[in-house]
Design a protein around this motif. Structure first.
Motif, PDB file in Angstrom:
ATOM      1  N   ALA A 140     129.306  42.132 139.004  1.00 53.39           N
ATOM      2  CA  ALA A 140     130.490  41.846 137.747  1.00 53.39           C
ATOM      3  C   ALA A 140     130.508  43.277 137.160  1.00 53.39           C
ATOM      4  N   ALA A 141     129.399  43.741 137.046  1.00 51.97           N
ATOM      5  CA  ALA A 141     129.094  45.190 136.093  1.00 51.97           C
ATOM      6  C   ALA A 141     129.675  46.284 136.841  1.00 51.97           C
ATOM      7  N   ARG A 142     129.442  46.063 138.241  1.00 51.50           N
ATOM      8  CA  ARG A 142     130.058  47.230 139.223  1.00 51.50           C
ATOM      9  C   ARG A 142     131.588  47.309 138.982  1.00 51.50           C
ATOM     10  N   ASN A 143     132.152  46.033 139.109  1.00 50.93           N
ATOM     11  CA  ASN A 143     133.553  45.960 138.917  1.00 50.93           C
ATOM     12  C   ASN A 143     133.986  46.472 137.733  1.00 50.93           C
ATOM     13  N   GLU A 144     133.232  46.113 136.354  1.00 45.35           N
ATOM     14  CA  GLU A 144     133.806  46.555 135.151  1.00 45.35           C
ATOM     15  C   GLU A 144     133.822  48.079 135.105  1.00 45.35           C
ATOM     16  N   THR A 145     132.557  48.485 135.461  1.00 47.26           N
ATOM     17  CA  THR A 145     132.416  50.119 135.627  1.00 47.26           C
ATOM     18  C   THR A 145     133.231  50.686 136.295  1.00 47.26           C
ATOM     19  N   ASP A 182     129.014  59.835 132.842  1.00 46.64           N
ATOM     20  CA  ASP A 182     128.011  58.755 132.527  1.00 46.64           C
ATOM     21  C   ASP A 182     128.377  57.281 133.264  1.00 46.64           C
ATOM     22  N   ARG A 183     129.520  56.984 133.264  1.00 43.68           N
ATOM     23  CA  ARG A 183     130.108  55.939 134.073  1.00 43.68           C
ATOM     24  C   ARG A 183     129.545  55.951 135.549  1.00 43.68           C
ATOM     25  N   ILE A 184     129.898  56.966 136.134  1.00 41.95           N
ATOM     26  CA  ILE A 184     129.874  57.196 137.642  1.00 41.95           C
ATOM     27  C   ILE A 184     128.245  57.289 137.811  1.00 41.95           C
ATOM     28  N   ALA A 185     127.274  57.795 137.180  1.00 42.13           N
ATOM     29  CA  ALA A 185     125.978  57.794 137.276  1.00 42.13           C
ATOM     30  C   ALA A 185     125.538  56.288 137.330  1.00 42.13           C
ATOM     31  N   ALA A 186     126.155  55.636 136.239  1.00 42.56           N
ATOM     32  CA  ALA A 186     125.729  54.012 135.969  1.00 42.56           C
ATOM     33  C   ALA A 186     125.995  53.281 137.243  1.00 42.56           C
ATOM     34  N   MET A 187     127.331  53.762 137.904  1.00 47.67           N
ATOM     35  CA  MET A 187     127.809  52.923 139.137  1.00 47.67           C
ATOM     36  C   MET A 187     126.939  53.411 140.136  1.00 47.67           C
TER      37      MET A 187
END
Length: 424
Positions: A49-54, A70-75
């Motif tokens: 779910a977090a992946r989809n939101e990111t 930052d979001r791409i790194a988190a992904m």
């Protein structure tokens, strides 16, 4: 296979039932695996779910022309965690499945508790044992003296635990099989079936022969296995099916060759036809709703008994103890025919109620006439009868002092009017 939800709710009942079978407790191990699997599954779903939101946030940021590093790194971190979690989830699911697949069916409440056949309970004896004014012989002595039962020829081509029947004995075995089929189809409502005798692993898993009894099977080189009993293909007739309640019960019968490696039988019944790698059997299988299976079990037992009654073979019925019962059965009756040559009763049929144990492994269900949803079917199987062992019983019970064999009257129309096999 047992219901995991039931195990979660009744762990002590599972361990108590396993103890009756002489098996160690398993509830703690199952519940631990189940807990870890569910926790990992929940964490995986959260990360997905977090992946989809990111991913959505990254798309929105790029649309606005904003920096999304930052979001791409988190992904990237999420993808690594998800991959590891998916691998772990699959491994735990397989481990849990393997553990559940190895658990035997739970014995019914009225099954006698005991470690082995010594705890079996005799229910009744039927028929009078024949009285001889001579020492009765065993079947192989009679057959070899007639020149119609040849173990040596079979050994030359196939090895031990095979036999060649010739002439009147071959015809008598065929007559027995035809008599049994006509009785079960004509009087007892079983549908004659001619199923495959080579099956895939999932069919053997469905009826409980795999994975526990893999060493007892004859496996071909192309992923198929010779059936140990027609129970396998007949029960798998309803595999992955949803039946209507009005279509129950279903009753099948089949005459097939059966193949068993007899692993673990070294030194047992090495003489004669009692324990063969290849033999013929008339099988009975019933598919019922849960409420019908107990009564169907008694009915099936009566159908198998009728064969021996018509042939005039003395026998007894025993209920097997928890330690002697088969892997998939919740309750089993054995019919044991009297063999004068051995001065003993020997098994000629087992009739087992498997409850929903096999249906869960096969995903075989039915839709009740009232209410919503589906329920698992109940399956039952029995020998009606083992043809070779019935031939043994006829030879030993109908032998005459001069070595000739009288043929039971019920078989005369199947033997072309032959009433006896003359002395050698």
């Amino acid at each position: 296979m047992l219901d995991l939800k039931w195990i979660r709710e009744h762990p002590d009942a599972l361990d108590s039932a396993l103890a009756k079978r002489g098996a160690p407790p398993l509830s703690a191990e199952i519940l631990d695996l189940d807990r870890r699997h569910r926790e990992l599954t929940q964490a995986l779903q959260t990360d997905q779910a977090a992946r989809n939101e990111t991913a959505k946030a990254i798309g929105q940021a790029k649309a606005r022309g904003e920096n999304a590093d930052d979001r791409i790194a988190a992904m990237g971190d999420l993808k690594q965690r998800i991959q590891a979690a998916e691998e772990g989830e699959r491994a735990l699911a397989a481990e849990l499945q393997e553990l559940l697949a190895g658990i035997p069916n739970l014995p019914a409440d009225d099954v006698p508790v005991g470690p082995d056949e010594s705890a079996n309970v005799e229910l009744r004896t039927v028929g009078e044992k024949p009285a001889f004014d001579f020492a009765p012989k065993e079947h192989y002595e009679l057959g070899e003296a007639l020149g119609l039962m040849d173990f040596e020829a079979a050994s030359r081509m196939s090895g031990a635990r095979f036999v060649v029947l010739r002439g009147a004995l071959a015809r008598l075995e065929r007559a027995l099989a035809n008599f049994m089929l006509d009785l079960h189809t004509g009087e007892f409502g079983y549908q004659e079936t001619q199923p495959p005798t080579l099956v895939r692993d999932h069919a053997l898993f469905g009826t409980g022969q795999l994975p526990k009894f893999a060493d007892q099977q004859f496996v071909t080189g192309d992923g198929l296995t010779l059936i140990p009993t027609a129970e396998v293909p007949l029960t798998n007739m309803v595999r992955e099916q949803i039946l209507a309640e009005d279509d129950l019960p279903r009753r099948y019968t089949a005459l097939t060759p059966c193949y068993r490696s007899e692993a673990g039988a070294a030194g047992r019944d090495t003489r004669g036809m009692l324990r063969q790698h290849q033999f013929y059997k008339v099988e009975l299988v019933s598919i019922t709703a849960p409420e019908q299976s107990a009564a169907e079990h008694e009915r099936m037992l009566g159908c198998a008994e009728a064969v021996l009654k018509r042939l005039g073979i003395p026998y007894r019925v025993v209920v097997l103890s928890t330690g002697d019962m088969g892997f998939g059965a919740t309750k089993t009756y054995d019919i044991e025919a009297w063999l004068p040559g051995q001065n003993a009763y020997r098994e000629i049929s087992s009739c087992s109620n498997c409850g929903d144990f096999q249906a869960r492994r096969m995903n075989a269900r039915y839709r009740p006439a009232t209410g919503k949803g589906t329920r698992y079917l109940h399956s039952l199987n029995g020998s009606g009868l083992a043809v070779g062992r019935t031939l043994i019983a006829v030879l030993e019970n109908y032998q005459q002092a001069d070595g000739s064999i009288r043929i039971p009257e019920a078989l005369h129309s199947y033997t072309g009017g032959m009433t006896h096999i003359p002395a050698p």
